[in-house]
Design a protein around this motif. Structure first.
Motif, PDB file in Angstrom:
ATOM      1  N   GLY A 247     -33.060 -44.880  34.605  1.00 38.60           N
ATOM      2  CA  GLY A 247     -31.903 -44.137  35.066  1.00 38.60           C
ATOM      3  C   GLY A 247     -31.773 -44.129  36.576  1.00 38.60           C
ATOM      4  N   MET A 248     -32.884 -43.962  37.288  1.00 37.77           N
ATOM      5  CA  MET A 248     -32.842 -43.884  38.745  1.00 37.77           C
ATOM      6  C   MET A 248     -32.248 -45.142  39.352  1.00 37.77           C
ATOM      7  SD  MET A 248     -35.783 -42.589  41.381  1.00 37.77           S
ATOM      8  CE  MET A 248     -36.879 -44.007  41.383  1.00 37.77           C
ATOM      9  N   PHE A 249     -32.518 -46.298  38.735  1.00 38.06           N
ATOM     10  CA  PHE A 249     -32.064 -47.558  39.302  1.00 38.06           C
ATOM     11  C   PHE A 249     -30.712 -48.024  38.769  1.00 38.06           C
ATOM     12  CE2 PHE A 249     -36.830 -48.561  39.677  1.00 38.06           C
ATOM     13  CZ  PHE A 249     -36.892 -47.934  40.914  1.00 38.06           C
ATOM     14  N   CYS A 250     -30.364 -47.646  37.557  1.00 38.65           N
ATOM     15  CA  CYS A 250     -29.137 -48.196  36.968  1.00 38.65           C
ATOM     16  C   CYS A 250     -27.943 -47.249  37.056  1.00 38.65           C
ATOM     17  CB  CYS A 250     -29.374 -48.611  35.514  1.00 38.65           C
ATOM     18  SG  CYS A 250     -29.612 -47.252  34.346  1.00 38.65           S
ATOM     19  N   ALA A 251     -28.141 -46.015  37.518  1.00 43.13           N
ATOM     20  CA  ALA A 251     -27.054 -45.030  37.527  1.00 43.13           C
ATOM     21  C   ALA A 251     -25.842 -45.530  38.303  1.00 43.13           C
ATOM     22  CB  ALA A 251     -27.551 -43.705  38.101  1.00 43.13           C
ATOM     23  N   GLU A 252     -26.066 -46.032  39.516  1.00 40.74           N
ATOM     24  CA  GLU A 252     -24.932 -46.457  40.344  1.00 40.74           C
ATOM     25  C   GLU A 252     -24.184 -47.614  39.700  1.00 40.74           C
ATOM     26  OE1 GLU A 252     -25.690 -45.392  44.973  1.00 40.74           O
ATOM     27  OE2 GLU A 252     -26.788 -47.121  44.202  1.00 40.74           O
ATOM     28  N   ALA A 253     -24.908 -48.561  39.104  1.00 38.54           N
ATOM     29  CA  ALA A 253     -24.258 -49.704  38.468  1.00 38.54           C
ATOM     30  C   ALA A 253     -23.432 -49.268  37.266  1.00 38.54           C
ATOM     31  CB  ALA A 253     -25.301 -50.740  38.054  1.00 38.54           C
ATOM     32  N   VAL A 254     -23.942 -48.283  36.516  1.00 31.80           N
ATOM     33  CA  VAL A 254     -23.180 -47.760  35.374  1.00 31.80           C
ATOM     34  C   VAL A 254     -21.953 -46.999  35.875  1.00 31.80           C
ATOM     35  CG1 VAL A 254     -23.248 -46.216  33.381  1.00 31.80           C
ATOM     36  CG2 VAL A 254     -25.214 -47.685  33.897  1.00 31.80           C
ATOM     37  N   GLU A 255     -22.133 -46.201  36.928  1.00 30.74           N
ATOM     38  CA  GLU A 255     -20.997 -45.464  37.494  1.00 30.74           C
ATOM     39  C   GLU A 255     -19.903 -46.415  37.977  1.00 30.74           C
ATOM     40  OE1 GLU A 255     -22.869 -43.257  40.569  1.00 30.74           O
ATOM     41  OE2 GLU A 255     -23.880 -41.852  39.214  1.00 30.74           O
ATOM     42  N   ALA A 256     -20.311 -47.562  38.535  1.00 30.86           N
ATOM     43  CA  ALA A 256     -19.347 -48.524  39.074  1.00 30.86           C
ATOM     44  C   ALA A 256     -18.766 -49.441  38.005  1.00 30.86           C
ATOM     45  CB  ALA A 256     -20.012 -49.372  40.151  1.00 30.86           C
ATOM     46  N   GLY A 257     -19.333 -49.408  36.796  1.00 30.36           N
ATOM     47  CA  GLY A 257     -18.849 -50.273  35.729  1.00 30.36           C
ATOM     48  C   GLY A 257     -19.470 -51.651  35.723  1.00 30.36           C
ATOM     49  N   ASP A 258     -20.465 -51.890  36.611  1.00 28.54           N
ATOM     50  CA  ASP A 258     -21.144 -53.188  36.620  1.00 28.54           C
ATOM     51  C   ASP A 258     -22.093 -53.338  35.436  1.00 28.54           C
ATOM     52  OD1 ASP A 258     -19.899 -53.881  39.021  1.00 28.54           O
ATOM     53  OD2 ASP A 258     -21.456 -52.885  40.209  1.00 28.54           O
ATOM     54  N   LEU A 259     -22.557 -52.211  34.908  1.00 27.81           N
ATOM     55  CA  LEU A 259     -23.372 -52.175  33.705  1.00 27.81           C
ATOM     56  C   LEU A 259     -22.780 -51.156  32.746  1.00 27.81           C
ATOM     57  CD1 LEU A 259     -27.028 -52.171  35.141  1.00 27.81           C
ATOM     58  CD2 LEU A 259     -25.912 -54.067  33.935  1.00 27.81           C
ATOM     59  N   VAL A 260     -22.991 -51.392  31.451  1.00 33.85           N
ATOM     60  CA  VAL A 260     -22.566 -50.432  30.425  1.00 33.85           C
ATOM     61  C   VAL A 260     -23.762 -50.130  29.532  1.00 33.85           C
ATOM     62  CG1 VAL A 260     -20.157 -51.163  30.445  1.00 33.85           C
ATOM     63  CG2 VAL A 260     -21.774 -52.278  28.887  1.00 33.85           C
ATOM     64  N   ILE A 261     -23.690 -48.991  28.863  1.00 35.04           N
ATOM     65  CA  ILE A 261     -24.732 -48.598  27.914  1.00 35.04           C
ATOM     66  C   ILE A 261     -24.166 -48.788  26.513  1.00 35.04           C
ATOM     67  CG2 ILE A 261     -26.207 -46.703  27.123  1.00 35.04           C
ATOM     68  CD1 ILE A 261     -25.990 -45.498  29.915  1.00 35.04           C
ATOM     69  N   PRO A 262     -24.518 -49.898  25.832  1.00 35.03           N
ATOM     70  CA  PRO A 262     -23.894 -50.195  24.536  1.00 35.03           C
ATOM     71  C   PRO A 262     -24.351 -49.268  23.417  1.00 35.03           C
ATOM     72  CG  PRO A 262     -25.593 -51.806  25.032  1.00 35.03           C
ATOM     73  CD  PRO A 262     -25.446 -50.966  26.254  1.00 35.03           C
ATOM     74  N   VAL A 263     -25.559 -48.724  23.518  1.00 37.26           N
ATOM     75  CA  VAL A 263     -26.085 -47.811  22.503  1.00 37.26           C
ATOM     76  C   VAL A 263     -26.674 -46.594  23.218  1.00 37.26           C
ATOM     77  CG1 VAL A 263     -27.758 -47.477  20.640  1.00 37.26           C
ATOM     78  CG2 VAL A 263     -26.619 -49.688  20.910  1.00 37.26           C
ATOM     79  N   ASP A 264     -26.194 -45.420  22.895  1.00 39.62           N
ATOM     80  CA  ASP A 264     -26.629 -44.200  23.576  1.00 39.62           C
ATOM     81  C   ASP A 264     -27.910 -43.659  22.944  1.00 39.62           C
ATOM     82  OD1 ASP A 264     -26.787 -41.984  25.157  1.00 39.62           O
ATOM     83  OD2 ASP A 264     -25.260 -40.841  24.090  1.00 39.62           O
ATOM     84  N   HIS A 265     -29.025 -44.255  23.366  1.00 37.00           N
ATOM     85  CA  HIS A 265     -30.316 -43.780  22.858  1.00 37.00           C
ATOM     86  C   HIS A 265     -31.370 -43.951  23.955  1.00 37.00           C
ATOM     87  CE1 HIS A 265     -33.447 -42.658  20.045  1.00 37.00           C
ATOM     88  NE2 HIS A 265     -34.129 -43.750  20.379  1.00 37.00           N
ATOM     89  N   PRO A 266     -31.468 -42.989  24.876  1.00 32.93           N
ATOM     90  CA  PRO A 266     -32.497 -43.079  25.926  1.00 32.93           C
ATOM     91  C   PRO A 266     -33.863 -42.656  25.413  1.00 32.93           C
ATOM     92  CG  PRO A 266     -31.239 -41.063  26.185  1.00 32.93           C
ATOM     93  CD  PRO A 266     -30.604 -41.809  25.041  1.00 32.93           C
ATOM     94  N   ILE A 267     -34.910 -43.222  25.997  1.00 34.19           N
ATOM     95  CA  ILE A 267     -36.264 -42.744  25.717  1.00 34.19           C
ATOM     96  C   ILE A 267     -36.950 -42.474  27.058  1.00 34.19           C
ATOM     97  CG2 ILE A 267     -36.478 -43.919  23.504  1.00 34.19           C
ATOM     98  CD1 ILE A 267     -38.163 -46.056  24.857  1.00 34.19           C
ATOM     99  N   ALA A 268     -37.820 -41.467  27.075  1.00 34.58           N
ATOM    100  CA  ALA A 268     -38.443 -41.032  28.320  1.00 34.58           C
ATOM    101  C   ALA A 268     -39.574 -41.957  28.735  1.00 34.58           C
ATOM    102  CB  ALA A 268     -38.974 -39.606  28.166  1.00 34.58           C
ATOM    103  N   LEU A 269     -39.727 -42.130  30.043  1.00 28.59           N
ATOM    104  CA  LEU A 269     -40.910 -42.807  30.567  1.00 28.59           C
ATOM    105  C   LEU A 269     -42.136 -41.933  30.322  1.00 28.59           C
ATOM    106  CD1 LEU A 269     -39.648 -44.221  33.988  1.00 28.59           C
ATOM    107  CD2 LEU A 269     -40.087 -45.490  31.892  1.00 28.59           C
ATOM    108  N   ASP A 270     -43.309 -42.548  30.294  1.00 25.27           N
ATOM    109  CA  ASP A 270     -44.527 -41.810  29.963  1.00 25.27           C
ATOM    110  C   ASP A 270     -44.913 -40.797  31.024  1.00 25.27           C
ATOM    111  OD1 ASP A 270     -44.816 -43.166  27.587  1.00 25.27           O
ATOM    112  OD2 ASP A 270     -46.161 -44.679  28.415  1.00 25.27           O
ATOM    113  N   GLN A 271     -44.620 -41.090  32.303  1.00 24.81           N
ATOM    114  CA  GLN A 271     -45.042 -40.239  33.409  1.00 24.81           C
ATOM    115  C   GLN A 271     -43.846 -39.817  34.260  1.00 24.81           C
ATOM    116  OE1 GLN A 271     -48.138 -39.136  33.888  1.00 24.81           O
ATOM    117  NE2 GLN A 271     -48.980 -40.316  32.186  1.00 24.81           N
ATOM    118  N   PRO A 272     -43.944 -38.682  34.942  1.00 25.54           N
ATOM    119  CA  PRO A 272     -42.875 -38.269  35.857  1.00 25.54           C
ATOM    120  C   PRO A 272     -43.029 -38.944  37.218  1.00 25.54           C
ATOM    121  CG  PRO A 272     -44.596 -36.625  35.839  1.00 25.54           C
ATOM    122  CD  PRO A 272     -45.017 -37.666  34.836  1.00 25.54           C
TER     123      PRO A 272
END
Length: 310
Positions: A247-272
């Motif tokens: 999410g930290m790296f792809c948010a701007e690209a998704v906001e700009a429409g350069d990337l899309v999320i075809p399936v809405d199913h996020p999973i958490a990283l193991d560590q914060p």
């Protein structure tokens, strides 16, 4: 009454501990390595504590050495700062920031101008490096790392838990057809991320399919593989497949429409993601301000409304 340790012996100890070498300390102090060794040994005799273990021409701080180092390092750092300020020239604030390579090149570098605009002229050293970072030899003021177990000797604070999302370029869907269900991804070109054997594990596509109760055969591991999260996203932006994007790296690209999320199913990283600040920097107003700003920027990206409904 026992005499207090000499300033010179404390200075020799601090330099050797910070630089990890009697030779390097000698170069900095303009004395011989033998003189540094003698000063440190005299300090050890005076306080009746062993400060270094000497292993194969290397020196490693003992518990007593680490305790003393935390006490004296901040003082000598202040002295060095004052000395630089008095040597002439315009006084400028400085900051040494350590992050992972992908954070330095693909995320933080684009955001630093805003911080500099808000806080005036600052000399920033931006270090992109893996854990463990060399806090003392590089005089790092603040470190953003993945996971909270790297720097137990310093104050570490958890900032945010990131997630990964299936992402691809709109052109990929135009070329290979729409994705209307998770099952469709089993037949699509997938991009994999492998942080390498010495790093933490990045979620695999098999893990993503397992979280949905879908059986993925070995063919799901075929396709392109990148050794960084940013590189995987660059491949996805190029229309080469579907990647699991942080999410930290792809948010701007998704906001700009350069990337899309075809399936809405996020999973958490193991560590914060965590921020670590050494004692010598903890009270600096600039470090405190940068910590607050950096934490807010991380959360802003990770919790972007374009990624999911928070």
């Amino acid at each position: 009454m026992a005499a207090s340790p000499s300033l010179r012996s404390l200075q020799a100890f601090e330099a050797a501990a910070r630089l990890g070498s009697f030779v390097s300390a000698a170069d900095e102090l303009a004395v011989s390595p033998a003189a540094v060794s003698q000063l440190v040994r005299g300090l050890e005799d005076q306080i009746e504590r062993k400060l270094f273990n000497r292993i194969n021409r290397r020196i490693v701080l003992t518990e007593a050495g680490r305790e003393l180092y935390l006490q004296v390092n901040g003082a000598f750092a202040e002295i060095r700062t004052i000395s630089r300020d008095l040597s002439g020239g315009e006084r400028r604030s400085s900051l040494v920031v350590s992050v992972a390579q992908s954070v330095a090149m693909g995320w933080l570098s684009f955001r630093l101008p805003a911080f500099i605009d808000a806080h005036g002229p600052i000399d920033i050293s931006l270090r992109g490096e893996d854990d463990p970072a060399p806090f003392e030899s590089a005089l790092i003021d603040i470190r953003l790392s993945y996971g909270q177990f790297h720097y137990r000797e310093h104050e570490t604070e958890e900032i945010a838990q990131d997630y990964v999302y299936p992402v691809c370029a709109p052109s990929f869907l135009e070329r290979y057809g729409p994705v209307t269900s998770p099952e469709h991804l089993l037949t699509k070109k997938l991009i994999h991320t492998d942080w390498g054997p010495s790093s933490a594990s990045f979620p695999r596509w098999k893990t993503w399919f397992d979280s949905l109760g879908l059986a993925a055969d070995r063919n799901v591991q075929r396709g392109m593989t990148a050794n960084s999260s940013r590189a995987a996203l660059d491949l996805a932006c190029g229309g080469l497949g579907v990647a699991l994007g942080q999410g930290m790296f792809c948010a701007e690209a998704v906001e700009a429409g350069d990337l899309v999320i075809p399936v809405d199913h996020p999973i958490a990283l193991d560590q914060p993601y965590c921020l670590t600040i050494p004692v010598r920097s903890a009270q600096r107003s600039l470090v405190i301000a940068f910590k607050s700003w950096l934490a807010a920027e991380c959360v802003k990206s990770i919790r972007s409304p374009a990624l999911r409904s928070w």
